[in-house]
Design a protein around this motif. Structure first.
Motif, PDB file in Angstrom:
ATOM      1  N   GLN A 126      73.873  -3.367 133.684  1.00  0.00           N
ATOM      2  CA  GLN A 126      73.599  -2.099 133.003  1.00  0.00           C
ATOM      3  C   GLN A 126      73.493  -1.000 134.042  1.00  0.00           C
ATOM      4  OE1 GLN A 126      71.399  -4.378 133.531  1.00  0.00           O
ATOM      5  NE2 GLN A 126      69.268  -3.716 133.381  1.00  0.00           N
ATOM      6  N   ILE A 127      73.925   0.185 133.658  1.00  0.00           N
ATOM      7  CA  ILE A 127      74.032   1.284 134.614  1.00  0.00           C
ATOM      8  C   ILE A 127      72.744   2.096 134.593  1.00  0.00           C
ATOM      9  CG2 ILE A 127      75.314   3.355 135.174  1.00  0.00           C
ATOM     10  CD1 ILE A 127      76.795   0.725 135.610  1.00  0.00           C
ATOM     11  N   GLY A 128      72.216   2.364 135.745  1.00  0.00           N
ATOM     12  CA  GLY A 128      70.995   3.145 135.831  1.00  0.00           C
ATOM     13  C   GLY A 128      71.263   4.540 136.345  1.00  0.00           C
ATOM     14  N   GLY A 129      70.261   5.106 137.010  1.00  0.00           N
ATOM     15  CA  GLY A 129      70.394   6.458 137.541  1.00  0.00           C
ATOM     16  C   GLY A 129      71.263   6.467 138.787  1.00  0.00           C
ATOM     17  N   GLU A 130      71.332   7.651 139.400  1.00  0.00           N
ATOM     18  CA  GLU A 130      72.176   7.780 140.581  1.00  0.00           C
ATOM     19  C   GLU A 130      71.591   7.008 141.754  1.00  0.00           C
ATOM     20  OE1 GLU A 130      72.100  11.933 140.803  1.00  0.00           O
ATOM     21  OE2 GLU A 130      73.446  12.131 139.091  1.00  0.00           O
ATOM     22  N   ALA A 131      72.482   6.354 142.482  1.00  0.00           N
ATOM     23  CA  ALA A 131      72.057   5.624 143.669  1.00  0.00           C
ATOM     24  C   ALA A 131      72.172   6.578 144.840  1.00  0.00           C
ATOM     25  CB  ALA A 131      72.929   4.402 143.878  1.00  0.00           C
ATOM     26  N   THR A 132      71.116   7.334 145.092  1.00  0.00           N
ATOM     27  CA  THR A 132      71.249   8.362 146.115  1.00  0.00           C
ATOM     28  C   THR A 132      70.805   7.890 147.483  1.00  0.00           C
ATOM     29  OG1 THR A 132      69.098   9.220 145.515  1.00  0.00           O
ATOM     30  CG2 THR A 132      71.010  10.283 144.510  1.00  0.00           C
ATOM     31  N   HIS A 133      70.176   6.723 147.563  1.00  0.00           N
ATOM     32  CA  HIS A 133      69.792   6.255 148.896  1.00  0.00           C
ATOM     33  C   HIS A 133      71.045   5.861 149.662  1.00  0.00           C
ATOM     34  CE1 HIS A 133      67.763   4.139 152.145  1.00  0.00           C
ATOM     35  NE2 HIS A 133      66.693   4.828 151.791  1.00  0.00           N
ATOM     36  N   LEU A 134      71.099   6.313 150.904  1.00  0.00           N
ATOM     37  CA  LEU A 134      72.346   6.118 151.646  1.00  0.00           C
ATOM     38  C   LEU A 134      72.716   4.648 151.786  1.00  0.00           C
ATOM     39  CD1 LEU A 134      72.365   8.814 154.433  1.00  0.00           C
ATOM     40  CD2 LEU A 134      73.991   8.491 152.598  1.00  0.00           C
ATOM     41  N   SER A 135      71.694   3.769 151.897  1.00  0.00           N
ATOM     42  CA  SER A 135      72.012   2.357 152.100  1.00  0.00           C
ATOM     43  C   SER A 135      72.781   1.810 150.899  1.00  0.00           C
ATOM     44  CB  SER A 135      70.736   1.559 152.310  1.00  0.00           C
ATOM     45  OG  SER A 135      69.956   1.617 151.137  1.00  0.00           O
ATOM     46  N   GLN A 136      72.608   2.437 149.753  1.00  0.00           N
ATOM     47  CA  GLN A 136      73.322   1.952 148.569  1.00  0.00           C
ATOM     48  C   GLN A 136      74.800   2.313 148.601  1.00  0.00           C
ATOM     49  OE1 GLN A 136      70.231   3.885 146.071  1.00  0.00           O
ATOM     50  NE2 GLN A 136      70.382   2.036 144.844  1.00  0.00           N
ATOM     51  N   TRP A 137      75.162   3.199 149.531  1.00  0.00           N
ATOM     52  CA  TRP A 137      76.563   3.607 149.625  1.00  0.00           C
ATOM     53  C   TRP A 137      77.350   2.708 150.566  1.00  0.00           C
ATOM     54  CZ3 TRP A 137      78.845   8.670 148.139  1.00  0.00           C
ATOM     55  CH2 TRP A 137      78.079   9.299 147.155  1.00  0.00           C
ATOM     56  N   ALA A 138      76.672   1.700 151.135  1.00  0.00           N
ATOM     57  CA  ALA A 138      77.358   0.837 152.103  1.00  0.00           C
ATOM     58  C   ALA A 138      78.510   0.103 151.437  1.00  0.00           C
ATOM     59  CB  ALA A 138      76.361  -0.162 152.687  1.00  0.00           C
ATOM     60  N   GLY A 139      79.613   0.054 152.143  1.00  0.00           N
ATOM     61  CA  GLY A 139      80.754  -0.713 151.654  1.00  0.00           C
ATOM     62  C   GLY A 139      81.468  -0.117 150.460  1.00  0.00           C
ATOM     63  N   LEU A 140      81.182   1.121 150.154  1.00  0.00           N
ATOM     64  CA  LEU A 140      81.812   1.748 148.991  1.00  0.00           C
ATOM     65  C   LEU A 140      83.322   1.864 149.161  1.00  0.00           C
ATOM     66  CD1 LEU A 140      80.060   2.590 146.667  1.00  0.00           C
ATOM     67  CD2 LEU A 140      80.389   4.953 147.312  1.00  0.00           C
ATOM     68  N   GLY A 141      83.743   1.977 150.427  1.00  0.00           N
ATOM     69  CA  GLY A 141      85.167   2.134 150.684  1.00  0.00           C
ATOM     70  C   GLY A 141      85.974   0.947 150.185  1.00  0.00           C
ATOM     71  N   ARG A 142      85.345  -0.216 150.161  1.00  0.00           N
ATOM     72  CA  ARG A 142      86.069  -1.383 149.730  1.00  0.00           C
ATOM     73  C   ARG A 142      86.058  -1.502 148.206  1.00  0.00           C
ATOM     74  NH1 ARG A 142      84.500  -5.636 153.959  1.00  0.00           N
ATOM     75  NH2 ARG A 142      84.382  -3.655 155.058  1.00  0.00           N
ATOM     76  N   ARG A 143      84.930  -1.098 147.610  1.00  0.00           N
ATOM     77  CA  ARG A 143      84.831  -1.315 146.169  1.00  0.00           C
ATOM     78  C   ARG A 143      85.487  -0.213 145.363  1.00  0.00           C
ATOM     79  NH1 ARG A 143      78.900  -2.318 144.944  1.00  0.00           N
ATOM     80  NH2 ARG A 143      78.718  -0.896 146.708  1.00  0.00           N
ATOM     81  N   SER A 144      85.359   1.025 145.812  1.00  0.00           N
ATOM     82  CA  SER A 144      86.099   2.069 145.093  1.00  0.00           C
ATOM     83  C   SER A 144      86.735   2.995 146.120  1.00  0.00           C
ATOM     84  CB  SER A 144      85.197   2.835 144.142  1.00  0.00           C
ATOM     85  OG  SER A 144      83.960   3.015 144.693  1.00  0.00           O
ATOM     86  N   PRO A 145      87.900   2.577 146.596  1.00  0.00           N
ATOM     87  CA  PRO A 145      88.552   3.297 147.700  1.00  0.00           C
ATOM     88  C   PRO A 145      88.831   4.763 147.377  1.00  0.00           C
ATOM     89  CG  PRO A 145      89.986   1.587 146.780  1.00  0.00           C
ATOM     90  CD  PRO A 145      88.647   1.391 146.171  1.00  0.00           C
ATOM     91  N   LEU A 146      89.157   5.044 146.130  1.00  0.00           N
ATOM     92  CA  LEU A 146      89.524   6.415 145.796  1.00  0.00           C
ATOM     93  C   LEU A 146      88.324   7.344 145.934  1.00  0.00           C
ATOM     94  CD1 LEU A 146      92.291   7.253 145.116  1.00  0.00           C
ATOM     95  CD2 LEU A 146      91.690   7.337 142.696  1.00  0.00           C
ATOM     96  N   LEU A 147      87.183   6.901 145.390  1.00  0.00           N
ATOM     97  CA  LEU A 147      85.987   7.732 145.491  1.00  0.00           C
ATOM     98  C   LEU A 147      85.598   7.904 146.952  1.00  0.00           C
ATOM     99  CD1 LEU A 147      82.905   7.955 143.415  1.00  0.00           C
ATOM    100  CD2 LEU A 147      82.519   7.166 145.722  1.00  0.00           C
TER     101      LEU A 147
END
Lengths: 556, 510
Positions: A424-445
């Motif tokens: 289930q989707i919650g609020g914004e993940a604004t902590h920087l550690s939560q952005w780790a590895g984003l390049g692999r999971r959603s390359p476009l974003l």
């Protein structure tokens, strides 16, 4: 002088101009102010919609109404500026042959090339922001709380949530804010400017408190912004009063004359009155642009406000406030530039250093962007300190470049969400550690966000570089190379924390779950694509926009 | 035909094709990238063929279009002999590096690897061709981004640290230079053509100090890029963490932008300041030569060792640039080419060894001469070229630099010659540790060089040997550039001594 006498003195003073000319209804150049009329008219209409249209239709009415009015006002700006020469004679007001434009409403409002440029920018930025605000794919019911007046966590709020209410009061609030912003850089006297300041600020304070999630934080942000904003408004107003005492007028051109050629007894030998007035007015405006040491509200408010509002606020408020600051400093106070320049040098240096250095230790992406916006205010001040037409143009260009990139960046922040065990989707993940590895999971974003970060960092071939080049070139050409050197060193520090986010997104392993990227609706996608396109185009071919600023000249 | 624009755009088209490929697998990306880089190479060679050697000192294939009139910026490109040589070097090394990194990356991220290298090639060609200072600066900085991602995405264990360090160091230099670039425009004639390098050459500065400060800012940026002691520390990290193919481009081409900038920007734009700064620059360069050599001897990591040898070599190049004699400057320019090949070959063999052994520690190797004689032989040949063995390419350039320097600064030449001794030590000691001795167990199943690796190394070895015996064609192209640069800094060669006459090779005679 007792307060009552003082008030009476002020009143007679203000009436004097009117009575000397003999009372006549102010002449209004409706064409020149048509963008503002469209926006304010639409805002009033939107209030009526809020009152009379059934709840379930409101969203469907408000969003098109808002977008149409913004587009209409933009059309009016474009129409007026392309046919400006013809209207200039019809306006029959004082006009500068090189700059074009008119001063209307008994000189209270000046529609010159700078106002038109800033108004067009503001309307486009607001248009994109509305697209992002209208997003409903991310949270059912949109990004805003269904019951703003309910206490967070109260039964009332829960009821509203369960009923799936979707509030739409954000749209009329936004329209009023935009109306105030359009007037702010076009105001030709300090009182009109003050009114514009309030019209733009009050709805913004409210909008900051409307977050759907983390409502306490949002309300805290709202209150902080309101209290500090009220404080800064008071500074501005007091400064305006002192300047009125010095110059005998609140008109910017009149103040300019009084500063350059002091004639009356009230002016000769009363420099302290003028200087205090200038300082206080400047403080009020520097607060709005988030310059150090008046920046302390920025991180808290940027973090607490609903992210689409943060993006709008970061981009549009800065544009409007810099427009007003430019006009006040360049038109009214330029005669005293040797007095205020050293102080502004200090402010610019402090702003750049504080913004970039403190950003390093931020762990929240919204706070980081907030400090980055402070640093950018410092870079803008660097350009402004050239105090000539190259400074003006560079600041105008920078504002556009920065505005679009900022809106795009904050729009992307809304898409990265906490996700629970069952997805289930919650609020914004604004902590920087939560952005780790984003390049692999959603390359476009990740790629788009990287583009925005590189632009903030001022890497060539992005709009951020063109903007920085413009402001530093303006500064250096006026001998302020020290300021430019401090500016580039601050950019280096800033580059460090932008790059850190890129490192996190691309070069780090993803954290085990907890973060999801939500697919946005078409409106948000459109807004981000526009922002990214502007970022690239202004980096590769800045001439397209620099051409527009070529004739930028203030009408006194 | 706009040769330079075409050659610059070809890799970009290739990169777009690589990214737009529908297939997610690595193979089509590799093939597309290799084809694009080979087409670029062919076009570059065709351009080199059309290059008029007789007027190598002037800029040819020039193009000029308005870009940002408000800033005074043109899209202006053109190459003289040095630019041609550097572009040929880039175009030649890229396909080799693509081939070397053939199996470096698997799966869908291969597109990023090959695409980024092609983007980098565009920037490299552009930066050597730029005739507008703004354009040069833009490419100089933009080049960092693909390298940053290549190191950060595909590098070794410490890649994050190395990538960020590389980026911040380079940005520091670049941003300081940016202020100087703007200031130079303000000092210059201004207007819509104000950033053309031809407009900025030979300026009268408002004060002597201005020119010197501007020189310092430019030199600082180029010294970081080159890299010189004491701002070299990013290079060993970056080179050791980067994939071998990227390390070759980084050290072989990108760092040359630093020395290229000194020769084509610092000297012509700030002649007075260059003469003023020469003693300090030479001192720093001599320290680089010795320091790089000494540290190379002490390295336990093979890649870091090669990186430090480069610090030493760049010291020689800088000495040659600032010795301000025609043979030293021709030698430095030739060195820039030769160093790309010999150090590139070293990095690539090292990459092949590391791919087999899984370790970059020199101590983890031994006795490879018997099990893999081809690899050992190539390493030795590349190493010998690197230590300037007569008959191999680097010898000519190092010799020219030293001879040219001796005429004016004998002390510098004598001390710097110590670097050649150190070079013999670090190459031969490493060879001894890694390749001689009894065969070790770990190497029992090793295959010697395969066909792909052979294709990677063969062109490099061929060039190293060919230029060692017959450098004349290249020197013919470079000598006029050196003469022109000397003219711009208003220096003349010192009266030749008898020894100088004798030792000058035929190529340096006008």
């Amino acid at each position: 002088m007792t307060p009552v006498q003082h008030l009476a003195f002020l009143e007679t003073g203000m009436h004097r101009t009117a009575s000397e000319a003999g009372f006549s209804a102010p002449e209004v150049d409706y064409a020149a102010v048509s963008p503002m009329l469209v926006i304010f008219g639409a805002a009033l209409l939107a209030v009526l919609v809020e009152a009379f249209v059934p709840r379930r239709f409101r969203y469907a009415v408000q969003v098109p109404l808002t977008l149409l009015s913004l587009a209409g006002a933009f059309g009016a700006v474009v129409w007026y500026s392309t046919t400006g020469d013809h209207l200039q004679t019809a306006g029959s007001m004082v006009s500068d042959p090189t700059g074009g434009g008119v001063s209307t409403l008994e000189g209270a409002v000046v529609i010159d090339s700078v106002s038109l440029f800033l108004q067009g920018t503001l309307l486009l930025l607001a248009f994109l922001s509305v697209l992002i605000m209208s997003e409903r794919n991310l949270d059912s019911g949109g990004s805003f709380t269904p019951a703003a007046s309910a206490v967070p966590g109260s039964p009332g709020e829960e009821q509203a949530l369960r009923a799936g209410f979707c509030q739409s009061e954000i749209y009329p609030l936004l329209l009023f804010t935009v109306g105030g912003m359009l007037l702010f850089p076009a105001a030709a006297d300090l009182l009109t400017m003050f009114i514009a300041l309030e019209v733009l600020s009050l709805p913004l304070y409210l909008m900051c408190g409307l977050a759907r999630r983390r409502r306490l934080l949002s309300q805290e942000a709202s209150l902080k912004y309101f209290l500090l904003g009220a404080f800064s408004s008071a500074f501005f107003l007091y400064g305006a009063a002192l300047l009125y005492g010095y110059a005998g007028t609140v008109r910017l051109s009149g103040i300019a004359t009084a500063i350059t050629v002091p004639t009356t007894d009230a002016q000769l030998g009363r420099d302290w009155l003028m200087l205090t007035g200038i300082a206080l007015v400047a403080v009020g405006l520097l607060f709005k642009i988030g310059a150090a040491p008046f920046h302390s509200w920025t991180p808290d408010v940027y973090q607490g406000a609903p992210t689409p509002v943060t993006g709008f606020m970061a981009a549009a408020t800065k544009v409007a406030a810099f427009g007003a600051l430019l006009r006040v400093l360049y038109v009214a106070f330029s005669g005293a530039r040797w007095d205020w320049e050293p102080a502004l040098w200090g402010v610019a240096i402090l702003t750049m250093v504080v913004g970039s250095v403190i950003a390093i230790v931020q762990t929240d992406v919204k706070r980081m962007l907030a400090y980055s916006s402070i640093a950018h205010a410092g870079f803008l001040l660097t350009g402004l300190l050239a105090v000539d037409v190259s400074g003006l143009r560079s600041v105008l260009f920078y504002l556009v470049a920065y505005g679009f990139t900022t809106i795009g960046a904050f729009a992307l922040v809304t898409l990265v969400r906490d996700s629970g065990e069952e997805g289930q989707i919650g609020g914004e993940a604004t902590h920087l550690s939560q952005w780790a590895g984003l390049g692999r999971r959603s390359p476009l974003l990740a790629a788009t966000f990287t583009l925005f970060l590189l632009s903030f960092a001022g890497i060539p071939l992005t709009s951020g570089f063109s903007g920085k080049f413009a402001v530093f070139a303006a500064a250096v050409s006026h001998g302020a190379w020290v300021l430019a050197l401090i500016g580039v060193l601050a950019s280096l520090v800033a580059a460090f924390f932008y790059v850190r986010v890129i490192v996190l997104m691309y070069f780090s392993e993803p954290t085990s779950g907890g973060t999801a990227v939500v697919a946005p609706g078409a409106a948000t996608v459109f807004a981000v694509v526009v922002a990214a396109a502007v970022t690239v185009v202004l980096g590769v071919a800045p001439s397209l926009l620099l051409d527009l600023t070529r004739d930028a000249v203030f009408l006194p | 035909m706009p040769w330079l624009t075409t050659i610059g755009a070809l890799p970009l088209v290739g990169a777009a094709a690589v990214w737009l490929l529908p297939s997610r697998s690595a193979r089509p990306a590799r093939v597309t990238a290799l084809v694009a880089s080979l087409i670029t190479l062919l076009a570059t060679l065709a351009m080199a063929y059309r290059f008029d050697t007789d007027t190598a000192g002037t800029h040819q294939f020039t193009e000029q279009h308005r870009w940002i009139a408000e800033f005074g910026v043109n899209y202006a490109v053109g190459i003289d002999g040095l630019g041609l040589v550097m572009i040929v070097l880039s175009a030649l090394l890229v396909p080799i590096c693509l081939l070397a990194g053939w199996n470096q990356v698997e799966g869908s991220s291969a597109r990023h690897y090959f695409g980024l290298i092609l983007v980098l090639e565009t920037f490299m060609i552009g930066v050597f061709a730029a005739r507008d200072l703004f354009l040069f600066y833009v490419l100089f900085e933009a080049m960092l981004i693909p390298v940053y991602f290549l190191i950060g995405l595909f590098g070794g264990a410490q890649r994050r640290y190395a990538a960020v360090k590389f980026l911040l160091y380079s940005l520091l230099g670049g941003l300081v230079m940016l202020v100087a670039v703007i200031y130079l425009y303000v000092e210059g004639p201004g207007g819509p053509d104000g950033f053309l390098i031809s407009e900025l050459t030979g300026l009268e500065f408002s004060s002597e100090l201005t020119g010197r400060l501007l020189f310092c800012a430019f030199f600082f940026a180029f010294a970081i890029k080159a890299p010189m002691w004491p701002v070299h520390t990013w290079l060993p990290d970056a080179a050791a963490q980067a994939p071998p193919g990227v390390a070759v481009l980084l050290v072989g081409v990108l760092d040359k932008v630093g020395t290229f900038g000194m020769l084509t920007l610092c000297l012509p734009l700030f002649p007075e300041a260059s003469r003023w700064a020469t003693p300090v620059v030479l001192a720093l360069a001599v320290v680089s030569v010795l320091y790089g050599g000494l540290l190379a001897i002490g390295q336990v990591d093979l890649l870091r060792m090669i990186a430090y040898t480069s610090v030493s070599h760049f010291g020689f190049i800088v000495i040659g640039v600032f010795a301000m004699t025609s043979s030293a400057q021709s030698g430095a320019a030739l060195y820039m080419l030769n160093h790309g090949f010999s150090t590139g070959a070293l990095f690539l063999v090292a990459g092949m060894l590391i791919a087999r052994r899984g370790s970059a520690r020199i101590a983890d190797y031994g006795g490879l001469q018997r099990s893999t004689p081809l690899l050992a032989g190539t390493f030795l040949l590349a190493g010998l070229s690197s230590l300037a063995l007569p008959g191999l390419s680097s010898f000519i350039s190092e010799f020219l630099v030293l001879v040219g320097t001796y005429g004016r600064y004998p002390g510098v030449a004598v001390v710097a010659a110590g670097g050649m001794v150190l070079a013999a030590l670090y190459i031969l000691l490493t060879y001894q540790r890694m390749f001689t001795g009894p065969v070790k167990d770990f190497a029992s199943g090793w295959r010697d060089m395969n066909l792909r690796e052979g294709l990677v190394m063969a062109p490099l070895i061929a060039v190293i040997v060919a230029l060692g015996f017959f450098p004349k064609p290249v020197l013919d192209v470079l000598n006029p550039v050196a003469d022109r640069t000397l003219q711009q800094v208003s220096m003349t060669d010192p009266a030749p001594t008898a020894a100088g006459e004798e030792s000058t090779t035929e190529g340096t005679q006008p």
